[in-house]
Design a protein around this motif. Structure first.
Motif, PDB file in Angstrom:
ATOM      1  N   GLY A 138      81.182  85.623  39.177  1.00  0.00           N
ATOM      2  CA  GLY A 138      80.955  84.352  39.846  1.00  0.00           C
ATOM      3  C   GLY A 138      80.964  84.484  41.353  1.00  0.00           C
ATOM      4  O   GLY A 138      80.167  83.839  42.054  1.00  0.00           O
ATOM      5  N   GLN A 139      81.847  85.337  41.878  1.00  0.00           N
ATOM      6  CA  GLN A 139      81.886  85.562  43.321  1.00  0.00           C
ATOM      7  C   GLN A 139      80.634  86.279  43.802  1.00  0.00           C
ATOM      8  O   GLN A 139      80.088  85.969  44.866  1.00  0.00           O
ATOM      9  CB  GLN A 139      83.141  86.358  43.678  1.00  0.00           C
ATOM     10  CG  GLN A 139      84.426  85.567  43.509  1.00  0.00           C
ATOM     11  CD  GLN A 139      85.670  86.435  43.562  1.00  0.00           C
ATOM     12  OE1 GLN A 139      85.599  87.664  43.425  1.00  0.00           O
ATOM     13  NE2 GLN A 139      86.817  85.818  43.772  1.00  0.00           N
ATOM     14  N   GLN A 148      77.751  85.986  42.470  1.00  0.00           N
ATOM     15  CA  GLN A 148      76.715  84.957  42.437  1.00  0.00           C
ATOM     16  C   GLN A 148      76.751  84.130  43.723  1.00  0.00           C
ATOM     17  O   GLN A 148      75.719  83.815  44.318  1.00  0.00           O
ATOM     18  CB  GLN A 148      76.925  84.051  41.219  1.00  0.00           C
ATOM     19  CG  GLN A 148      75.857  83.000  41.012  1.00  0.00           C
ATOM     20  CD  GLN A 148      74.676  83.541  40.235  1.00  0.00           C
ATOM     21  OE1 GLN A 148      74.336  84.721  40.311  1.00  0.00           O
ATOM     22  NE2 GLN A 148      74.039  82.678  39.477  1.00  0.00           N
ATOM     23  N   ARG A 149      77.952  83.812  44.174  1.00  0.00           N
ATOM     24  CA  ARG A 149      78.079  83.005  45.385  1.00  0.00           C
ATOM     25  C   ARG A 149      77.655  83.790  46.626  1.00  0.00           C
ATOM     26  O   ARG A 149      77.087  83.217  47.566  1.00  0.00           O
ATOM     27  CB  ARG A 149      79.508  82.485  45.524  1.00  0.00           C
ATOM     28  CG  ARG A 149      79.778  81.288  44.619  1.00  0.00           C
ATOM     29  CD  ARG A 149      81.168  80.729  44.829  1.00  0.00           C
ATOM     30  NE  ARG A 149      82.143  81.419  43.994  1.00  0.00           N
ATOM     31  CZ  ARG A 149      83.461  81.352  44.177  1.00  0.00           C
ATOM     32  NH1 ARG A 149      83.958  80.654  45.184  1.00  0.00           N
ATOM     33  NH2 ARG A 149      84.290  81.981  43.362  1.00  0.00           N
ATOM     34  N   THR A 169      74.440  78.632  38.634  1.00  0.00           N
ATOM     35  CA  THR A 169      75.881  78.608  38.338  1.00  0.00           C
ATOM     36  C   THR A 169      76.264  79.433  37.121  1.00  0.00           C
ATOM     37  O   THR A 169      77.368  79.277  36.600  1.00  0.00           O
ATOM     38  CB  THR A 169      76.353  77.155  38.150  1.00  0.00           C
ATOM     39  OG1 THR A 169      75.584  76.528  37.112  1.00  0.00           O
ATOM     40  CG2 THR A 169      76.208  76.360  39.436  1.00  0.00           C
ATOM     41  N   THR A 170      75.382  80.323  36.665  1.00  0.00           N
ATOM     42  CA  THR A 170      75.744  81.227  35.574  1.00  0.00           C
ATOM     43  C   THR A 170      76.971  82.058  35.968  1.00  0.00           C
ATOM     44  O   THR A 170      77.018  82.636  37.045  1.00  0.00           O
ATOM     45  CB  THR A 170      74.576  82.174  35.250  1.00  0.00           C
ATOM     46  OG1 THR A 170      73.467  81.396  34.798  1.00  0.00           O
ATOM     47  CG2 THR A 170      74.962  83.167  34.163  1.00  0.00           C
ATOM     48  N   GLY A 171      77.966  82.086  35.109  1.00  0.00           N
ATOM     49  CA  GLY A 171      79.159  82.880  35.372  1.00  0.00           C
ATOM     50  C   GLY A 171      80.231  82.190  36.184  1.00  0.00           C
ATOM     51  O   GLY A 171      81.297  82.765  36.411  1.00  0.00           O
ATOM     52  N   LEU A 172      79.971  80.965  36.626  1.00  0.00           N
ATOM     53  CA  LEU A 172      80.972  80.227  37.388  1.00  0.00           C
ATOM     54  C   LEU A 172      81.824  79.365  36.457  1.00  0.00           C
ATOM     55  O   LEU A 172      81.326  78.809  35.481  1.00  0.00           O
ATOM     56  CB  LEU A 172      80.311  79.332  38.440  1.00  0.00           C
ATOM     57  CG  LEU A 172      79.439  80.004  39.500  1.00  0.00           C
ATOM     58  CD1 LEU A 172      79.005  78.988  40.529  1.00  0.00           C
ATOM     59  CD2 LEU A 172      80.169  81.165  40.161  1.00  0.00           C
ATOM     60  N   ASP A 173      83.097  79.225  36.794  1.00  0.00           N
ATOM     61  CA  ASP A 173      83.951  78.346  36.004  1.00  0.00           C
ATOM     62  C   ASP A 173      83.627  76.890  36.358  1.00  0.00           C
ATOM     63  O   ASP A 173      82.914  76.625  37.345  1.00  0.00           O
ATOM     64  CB  ASP A 173      85.427  78.665  36.227  1.00  0.00           C
ATOM     65  CG  ASP A 173      85.882  78.458  37.665  1.00  0.00           C
ATOM     66  OD1 ASP A 173      85.559  77.406  38.267  1.00  0.00           O
ATOM     67  OD2 ASP A 173      86.576  79.331  38.196  1.00  0.00           O
ATOM     68  N   ARG A 193      81.473  75.591  39.569  1.00  0.00           N
ATOM     69  CA  ARG A 193      80.146  74.985  39.378  1.00  0.00           C
ATOM     70  C   ARG A 193      80.030  73.699  40.182  1.00  0.00           C
ATOM     71  O   ARG A 193      79.038  73.464  40.880  1.00  0.00           O
ATOM     72  CB  ARG A 193      79.898  74.664  37.896  1.00  0.00           C
ATOM     73  CG  ARG A 193      79.694  75.873  37.013  1.00  0.00           C
ATOM     74  CD  ARG A 193      79.444  75.446  35.573  1.00  0.00           C
ATOM     75  NE  ARG A 193      78.122  74.876  35.414  1.00  0.00           N
ATOM     76  CZ  ARG A 193      77.856  73.739  34.755  1.00  0.00           C
ATOM     77  NH1 ARG A 193      78.822  73.023  34.229  1.00  0.00           N
ATOM     78  NH2 ARG A 193      76.621  73.320  34.631  1.00  0.00           N
TER      79      ARG A 193
END
Length: 255
Positions: free
Chosen positions: A145-146, A148-149, A169-173, A177
C-alpha cells in the motif's frame, strides 16, 4: 512534429479526446473503435470485466502503447508526436510499476522532480499521500500500500493537468483508501482531469462524475453513476455492473 491545434487554446475543449481507438493482440481485438472524452476538471471512471480493454485504453492515451488505429489528444497534444510536451501535462499511475527498489522515497522524488520545471515540493507530496515518515525508507522495504502511494506521489510531482489512475487503491486498507479518496477529491477541486480505472464500485460512485463501462473493447453503457444504476434497474452500482456484464468486478486485468 508538434501539434498546434485550436483545441490547446480552447479552454472548453475536452482535456482528453479519443476517436476510433483500436488495438489488437495476435488477432484478438482488445479495444474496438472506441470514442470517449474527458472534460476539463472531470473525473471519468473506466469500468469493465477482466479483459475488457481498460488498461490497454489508458496505456494508449498515455502514449505507452501505440494504437493500431484511431486518434488520441490530451490537452490538444498527440501522445506520440508531442511526447515531451505531453509529459509536462500528464501524470500516470499504473497497476504495475517498475521503480528501483534500492532507492529511497526521497531519491525517487528527486529523480522524478528533475524532469519538471516546477515540481511539487516533496513535503507537499508526502503530505498528500500521507507518507511523511517514510521519506528515508527504501522503496523495496515499503508495504504494498505504501508503494502504491509512492507511485501516486510520482504521478503528481509535475503538477499534471490530466491524471491517469489504474486501480488506485488496490492493496490499501479501508482507512488508507478513504484518505486517498480525499486526495483525489482535492485534485479534482484544483481542476485536474482524471481517468480512473477501478473495480471498486464505492470508489467510482464517490469520485467519478461520469463512467464508461467497457465490454470487449467497446462502450457497453455510459453516464453518471446514478444514470447507469437507473438504466440497469439496480439498487447499487455493483448490482448494475453485474446486471449489465453478467459477472462481478475483479481487481486484475490482463489487457
Amino acid at each position: 512534429m508538434t501539434t498546434n491545434s485550436s483545441q490547446q487554446q480552447d479552454g472548453t475543449a475536452p482535456a482528453v479526446q479519443v476517436t476510433g481507438l483500436t488495438k489488437a493482440y495476435r488477432g484478438r481485438t482488445a479495444v474496438d473503435r472506441l470514442d470517449l472524452a474527458v472534460g476539463r476538471g472531470e473525473t471519468l471512471g473506466i469500468l469493465g470485466t477482466n479483459g475488457a480493454g481498460k488498461t490497454t485504453t489508458v496505456e494508449m492515451i498515455a502514449g505507452l502503447r501505440r494504437p493500431d488505429a484511431g486518434r488520441v489528444r490530451v490537452m490538444g497534444l498527440d501522445p506520440f508526436q508531442d511526447e515531451a510536451r505531453l509529459r509536462q501535462v500528464l501524470g500516470v499511475q499504473l497497476q504495475e510499476g517498475y521503480l528501483h527498489g534500492a532507492l529511497t522515497v526521497t531519491e525517487l522524488l528527486d529523480l522524478y522532480a528533475s524532469f519538471y520545471p516546477d515540481p511539487r515540493p516533496h513535503v507537499e507530496l508526502l503530505d498528500l499521500v500521507e507518507l511523511e515518515g517514510k521519506a528515508g525508507d527504501r522503496f523495496e522495504k515499503l508495504s504494498g500500500g505504501q508503494q502504491q502511494r509512492v507511485s501516486v506521489a510520482l504521478a503528481l510531482i509535475g503538477r499534471p493537468r490530466v491524471l491517469i489512475l489504474d486501480e488506485l487503491t488496490t492493496g490499501l486498507d479501508p482507512a488508507a483508501r478513504r484518505r486517498m479518496w480525499r486526495t483525489i477529491e482535492q485534485l479534482r477541486d484544483e481542476g485536474v482531469s482524471i481517468l480512473l480505472v477501478s473495480h471498486a464500485m464505492d470508489e467510482v460512485e464517490r469520485l467519478c462524475d461520469r463512467l464508461v463501462l467497457l465490454e470487449a473493447g467497446r462502450i457497453l453503457t455510459a453516464g453518471t453513476p446514478a444514470e447507469v444504476i437507473a438504466a440497469a434497474g439496480a439498487d447499487s452500482l455493483e448490482d448494475a455492473f453485474v446486471a449489465l456484464t453478467g459477472s462481478a468486478p475483479h481487481e486484475k486485468e490482463s489487457i
